[in-house]
Design a protein around this motif. Sequence first.
Motif, PDB file in Angstrom:
ATOM      1  N   LEU A 174       9.527   2.144 -18.871  1.00 38.80           N
ATOM      2  CA  LEU A 174       9.694   1.746 -17.721  1.00 38.80           C
ATOM      3  C   LEU A 174      10.085   0.429 -17.706  1.00 38.80           C
ATOM      4  CD1 LEU A 174       6.046   2.964 -16.687  1.00 38.80           C
ATOM      5  CD2 LEU A 174       8.199   3.543 -15.521  1.00 38.80           C
ATOM      6  N   SER A 175      11.407   0.163 -17.530  1.00 33.38           N
ATOM      7  CA  SER A 175      12.189  -1.018 -17.446  1.00 33.38           C
ATOM      8  C   SER A 175      13.480  -1.162 -16.674  1.00 33.38           C
ATOM      9  CB  SER A 175      12.644  -1.676 -18.965  1.00 33.38           C
ATOM     10  OG  SER A 175      13.183  -2.747 -19.090  1.00 33.38           O
ATOM     11  N   CYS A 176      13.706  -2.084 -16.031  1.00 36.17           N
ATOM     12  CA  CYS A 176      14.742  -2.198 -15.188  1.00 36.17           C
ATOM     13  C   CYS A 176      16.191  -2.726 -16.076  1.00 36.17           C
ATOM     14  CB  CYS A 176      14.749  -3.105 -14.103  1.00 36.17           C
ATOM     15  SG  CYS A 176      13.442  -2.557 -12.705  1.00 36.17           S
ATOM     16  N   ARG A 230       0.702  -1.201   0.007  1.00 36.50           N
ATOM     17  CA  ARG A 230      -0.128   0.022  -0.236  1.00 36.50           C
ATOM     18  C   ARG A 230       0.816   1.306   0.046  1.00 36.50           C
ATOM     19  NH1 ARG A 230      -3.382  -3.594   2.488  1.00 36.50           N
ATOM     20  NH2 ARG A 230      -5.643  -3.210   1.871  1.00 36.50           N
ATOM     21  N   ASP A 231       1.955   1.052   0.231  1.00 38.63           N
ATOM     22  CA  ASP A 231       3.155   2.376   0.310  1.00 38.63           C
ATOM     23  C   ASP A 231       3.629   2.458  -0.876  1.00 38.63           C
ATOM     24  OD1 ASP A 231       2.608   2.419   3.403  1.00 38.63           O
ATOM     25  OD2 ASP A 231       4.164   1.039   3.739  1.00 38.63           O
ATOM     26  N   ILE A 232       3.476   1.870  -1.906  1.00 37.28           N
ATOM     27  CA  ILE A 232       4.241   1.985  -3.245  1.00 37.28           C
ATOM     28  C   ILE A 232       3.434   2.969  -4.181  1.00 37.28           C
ATOM     29  CG2 ILE A 232       4.699   0.529  -5.326  1.00 37.28           C
ATOM     30  CD1 ILE A 232       5.145  -1.893  -3.585  1.00 37.28           C
ATOM     31  N   PRO A 233       4.105   3.985  -4.762  1.00 39.57           N
ATOM     32  CA  PRO A 233       3.304   4.882  -5.732  1.00 39.57           C
ATOM     33  C   PRO A 233       3.173   4.227  -6.777  1.00 39.57           C
ATOM     34  CG  PRO A 233       5.611   5.726  -4.749  1.00 39.57           C
ATOM     35  CD  PRO A 233       5.352   4.224  -4.486  1.00 39.57           C
ATOM     36  N   PRO A 234       1.655   4.270  -7.041  1.00 38.75           N
ATOM     37  CA  PRO A 234       1.368   3.897  -8.411  1.00 38.75           C
ATOM     38  C   PRO A 234       1.889   4.517  -9.492  1.00 38.75           C
ATOM     39  CG  PRO A 234      -0.567   4.763  -7.296  1.00 38.75           C
ATOM     40  CD  PRO A 234       0.492   4.834  -6.411  1.00 38.75           C
ATOM     41  N   VAL A 235       1.968   4.034 -10.438  1.00 39.99           N
ATOM     42  CA  VAL A 235       2.111   4.466 -11.860  1.00 39.99           C
ATOM     43  C   VAL A 235       0.911   4.639 -12.729  1.00 39.99           C
ATOM     44  CG1 VAL A 235       3.640   4.275 -14.255  1.00 39.99           C
ATOM     45  CG2 VAL A 235       4.728   3.765 -11.923  1.00 39.99           C
ATOM     46  N   SER A 272       8.748  -3.494 -14.728  1.00 37.01           N
ATOM     47  CA  SER A 272       8.543  -2.221 -14.959  1.00 37.01           C
ATOM     48  C   SER A 272       8.086  -1.706 -13.584  1.00 37.01           C
ATOM     49  CB  SER A 272       7.261  -2.400 -16.134  1.00 37.01           C
ATOM     50  OG  SER A 272       6.318  -3.009 -15.806  1.00 37.01           O
ATOM     51  N   ALA A 273       6.865  -1.935 -13.294  1.00 41.42           N
ATOM     52  CA  ALA A 273       6.231  -1.226 -12.178  1.00 41.42           C
ATOM     53  C   ALA A 273       5.246  -2.001 -11.669  1.00 41.42           C
ATOM     54  CB  ALA A 273       5.675  -0.066 -12.421  1.00 41.42           C
ATOM     55  N   THR A 274       5.321  -2.811 -10.263  1.00 40.31           N
ATOM     56  CA  THR A 274       4.366  -3.658  -9.849  1.00 40.31           C
ATOM     57  C   THR A 274       2.880  -2.973  -9.595  1.00 40.31           C
ATOM     58  OG1 THR A 274       4.776  -2.935  -7.492  1.00 40.31           O
ATOM     59  CG2 THR A 274       6.031  -4.953  -8.681  1.00 40.31           C
ATOM     60  N   THR A 275       2.841  -1.793  -9.517  1.00 38.59           N
ATOM     61  CA  THR A 275       1.942  -0.979  -8.771  1.00 38.59           C
ATOM     62  C   THR A 275       1.366   0.293  -9.803  1.00 38.59           C
ATOM     63  OG1 THR A 275       2.436  -1.344  -6.683  1.00 38.59           O
ATOM     64  CG2 THR A 275       0.618   0.185  -6.781  1.00 38.59           C
ATOM     65  N   ILE A 276       0.129  -0.098 -10.494  1.00 44.25           N
ATOM     66  CA  ILE A 276      -0.455   0.631 -11.763  1.00 44.25           C
ATOM     67  C   ILE A 276      -1.704   1.359 -11.190  1.00 44.25           C
ATOM     68  CG2 ILE A 276      -1.175   0.397 -14.095  1.00 44.25           C
ATOM     69  CD1 ILE A 276       1.520  -0.279 -13.698  1.00 44.25           C
ATOM     70  N   LEU A 277      -2.053   2.415 -11.576  1.00 37.55           N
ATOM     71  CA  LEU A 277      -3.249   3.400 -11.260  1.00 37.55           C
ATOM     72  C   LEU A 277      -3.741   3.120 -12.816  1.00 37.55           C
ATOM     73  CD1 LEU A 277      -5.012   5.725  -9.984  1.00 37.55           C
ATOM     74  CD2 LEU A 277      -3.979   7.083 -11.016  1.00 37.55           C
ATOM     75  N   THR A 278      -4.990   2.358 -12.829  1.00 37.59           N
ATOM     76  CA  THR A 278      -5.766   2.318 -14.162  1.00 37.59           C
ATOM     77  C   THR A 278      -6.483   3.526 -14.297  1.00 37.59           C
ATOM     78  OG1 THR A 278      -7.574   1.161 -13.311  1.00 37.59           O
ATOM     79  CG2 THR A 278      -5.842  -0.186 -13.294  1.00 37.59           C
ATOM     80  N   GLU A 279      -7.190   3.280 -15.550  1.00 37.38           N
ATOM     81  CA  GLU A 279      -8.395   4.308 -15.697  1.00 37.38           C
ATOM     82  C   GLU A 279      -9.638   3.588 -15.784  1.00 37.38           C
ATOM     83  OE1 GLU A 279      -6.869   5.846 -19.516  1.00 37.38           O
ATOM     84  OE2 GLU A 279      -5.484   7.105 -18.450  1.00 37.38           O
ATOM     85  N   ASP A 280      -9.706   2.608 -15.003  1.00 31.30           N
ATOM     86  CA  ASP A 280     -11.062   2.035 -14.844  1.00 31.30           C
ATOM     87  C   ASP A 280     -11.630   2.163 -13.402  1.00 31.30           C
ATOM     88  OD1 ASP A 280     -10.785   0.528 -17.161  1.00 31.30           O
ATOM     89  OD2 ASP A 280      -9.245  -0.966 -16.271  1.00 31.30           O
ATOM     90  N   VAL A 281     -13.054   2.234 -13.401  1.00 25.95           N
ATOM     91  CA  VAL A 281     -13.619   2.562 -11.921  1.00 25.95           C
ATOM     92  C   VAL A 281     -14.217   1.068 -11.501  1.00 25.95           C
ATOM     93  CG1 VAL A 281     -15.603   3.536 -11.306  1.00 25.95           C
ATOM     94  CG2 VAL A 281     -14.062   4.877 -12.746  1.00 25.95           C
ATOM     95  N   GLY A 282     -14.224   0.976 -10.258  1.00 21.78           N
ATOM     96  CA  GLY A 282     -14.675  -0.245  -9.758  1.00 21.78           C
ATOM     97  C   GLY A 282     -14.828   0.072  -8.260  1.00 21.78           C
ATOM     98  N   VAL A 283     -15.474  -0.970  -7.651  1.00 15.41           N
ATOM     99  CA  VAL A 283     -16.025  -0.803  -6.125  1.00 15.41           C
ATOM    100  C   VAL A 283     -15.413  -2.231  -5.494  1.00 15.41           C
ATOM    101  CG1 VAL A 283     -18.149  -1.375  -4.638  1.00 15.41           C
ATOM    102  CG2 VAL A 283     -18.108   0.146  -6.631  1.00 15.41           C
ATOM    103  N   ALA A 284     -14.750  -2.149  -4.384  1.00 12.96           N
ATOM    104  CA  ALA A 284     -14.174  -3.260  -3.521  1.00 12.96           C
ATOM    105  C   ALA A 284     -15.314  -3.756  -2.912  1.00 12.96           C
ATOM    106  CB  ALA A 284     -13.146  -2.600  -2.275  1.00 12.96           C
ATOM    107  N   SER A 337      -5.827  11.820 -15.094  1.00 16.57           N
ATOM    108  CA  SER A 337      -5.041  13.056 -15.901  1.00 16.57           C
ATOM    109  C   SER A 337      -3.920  13.884 -15.304  1.00 16.57           C
ATOM    110  CB  SER A 337      -5.840  13.827 -16.964  1.00 16.57           C
ATOM    111  OG  SER A 337      -6.811  13.174 -17.705  1.00 16.57           O
ATOM    112  N   LEU A 338      -4.172  14.294 -14.064  1.00 12.40           N
ATOM    113  CA  LEU A 338      -3.449  15.099 -13.224  1.00 12.40           C
ATOM    114  C   LEU A 338      -2.081  14.142 -12.841  1.00 12.40           C
ATOM    115  CD1 LEU A 338      -5.706  16.960 -11.115  1.00 12.40           C
ATOM    116  CD2 LEU A 338      -4.438  17.996 -12.980  1.00 12.40           C
ATOM    117  N   ALA A 339      -2.470  12.590 -12.423  1.00 10.42           N
ATOM    118  CA  ALA A 339      -1.513  11.742 -12.195  1.00 10.42           C
ATOM    119  C   ALA A 339      -0.569  11.505 -13.304  1.00 10.42           C
ATOM    120  CB  ALA A 339      -2.240  10.479 -11.710  1.00 10.42           C
ATOM    121  N   VAL A 340      -1.001  11.557 -14.644  1.00 12.95           N
ATOM    122  CA  VAL A 340      -0.077  11.128 -15.568  1.00 12.95           C
ATOM    123  C   VAL A 340       0.990  12.470 -15.869  1.00 12.95           C
ATOM    124  CG1 VAL A 340      -0.019  11.111 -18.259  1.00 12.95           C
ATOM    125  CG2 VAL A 340      -1.735   9.748 -16.744  1.00 12.95           C
TER     126      VAL A 340
END
Length: 366
Positions: free
Chosen positions: A81-83, A66-71, A322-334, A354-357
């Motif tokens: 995005l590659s090591c 949960r502490d990892i910044p999502p890309v 690349s990055a384990t943690t991704i901010l998608t553009e999909d909406v959902g509910v837990a 868009s602001l995150a990008v």
Amino acid sequence: MTIALPPAMQQVVDRLLAFLAQDGCTDAQFDALAADLFAFQYANDEPYRRFCQRRGITPRRVAGWRDIPPVPISAFKDATLSCIAPAECERVFMTSGTTRGDVKGRNHHPTIAVWDLSMRSNFERHFMAGRARLPMFTLFPDESELQNSSLGRYLTLARRTFGTEGSRAYVSVAGGLEVDALCAALAQAQARGEPVAVLGASFSFVHLLDAMETRGLRFALPAGSRLLDTGGYKGQARALPLDAFYDALALGFGVPRDQCINMYGMTELSSQFYDAGNAVVPSVKVAPHWVRTRVLDPLTGAEMPAGQRGVLVHCDLANFNSATTILTEDVGVAVDGGFLLLGRAEGAEAKGCSLAVQEFLQAAQG
């Protein structure tokens, strides 16, 4: 082409392969591996490191996933995005480029072994339903025709690993959908009483259903037959509401809706999500033990309470390069056991993405 990996990356790969192969994990085990992978990416993935530094996040401040910044997912279109150097990667998967013309997102895989194990393990559990093999008819070109397509790899690997003799693709780049040949194969399976699996992009099923209607065809596939669709209708001429789509599948193929499985995946990740059929939609999407999902307010980054909609963030440990943690553009509910996928972000949610990008690009470009 298999390429020798740097020793540090080979150690990561070996650890991941073992983690994916084990039967589940504790939250503490997931957090430990997530933190170690973040440290690896922070050290070796320069655009991502700059982004994290802009947010004041270093490996010392990451105790768990949960502490990892999502890309933001669109960053895969604008940054590498590659090591390791892309030329040293065994496979590069590219997005379709439907949202920004010819600009394609790229996900680099130094070795395809991790992606393949993730796919096979998850597919076996959520689609095969205890069967070792089924005749598999796929509605997408073979990966030999589309080397950079993750869906091409996915469906080809499904046929190769879980398909019986005679399984094949009924779509090609040059010839399109082979309606008559596929319908003949389905009719033969029906006559033999042999369960089959039909898998493909959602829009391919729509085209097939239209062609079947034109020919006056319906099937009553044998019990145990299953359908898998994925991908939605981006850029397609005709779309169906979900309930109408699964009603049409059930009617056209004689397969109950609870045997119509939807796979939710994306090029930018290395794992997929499945539901347990679509008797009711939206259906709950679930992940394997190496993936976690949060639902966030993209404007504030705050995690939304269960039952409230937000933008999906996936942490996929198989996405090690690349990055384990991704901010998608999909909406959902837990919800209990997973999440409900509600559609694409719009309005304030899309603005937050868009602001995150923009933030990512400003940081990555120094």
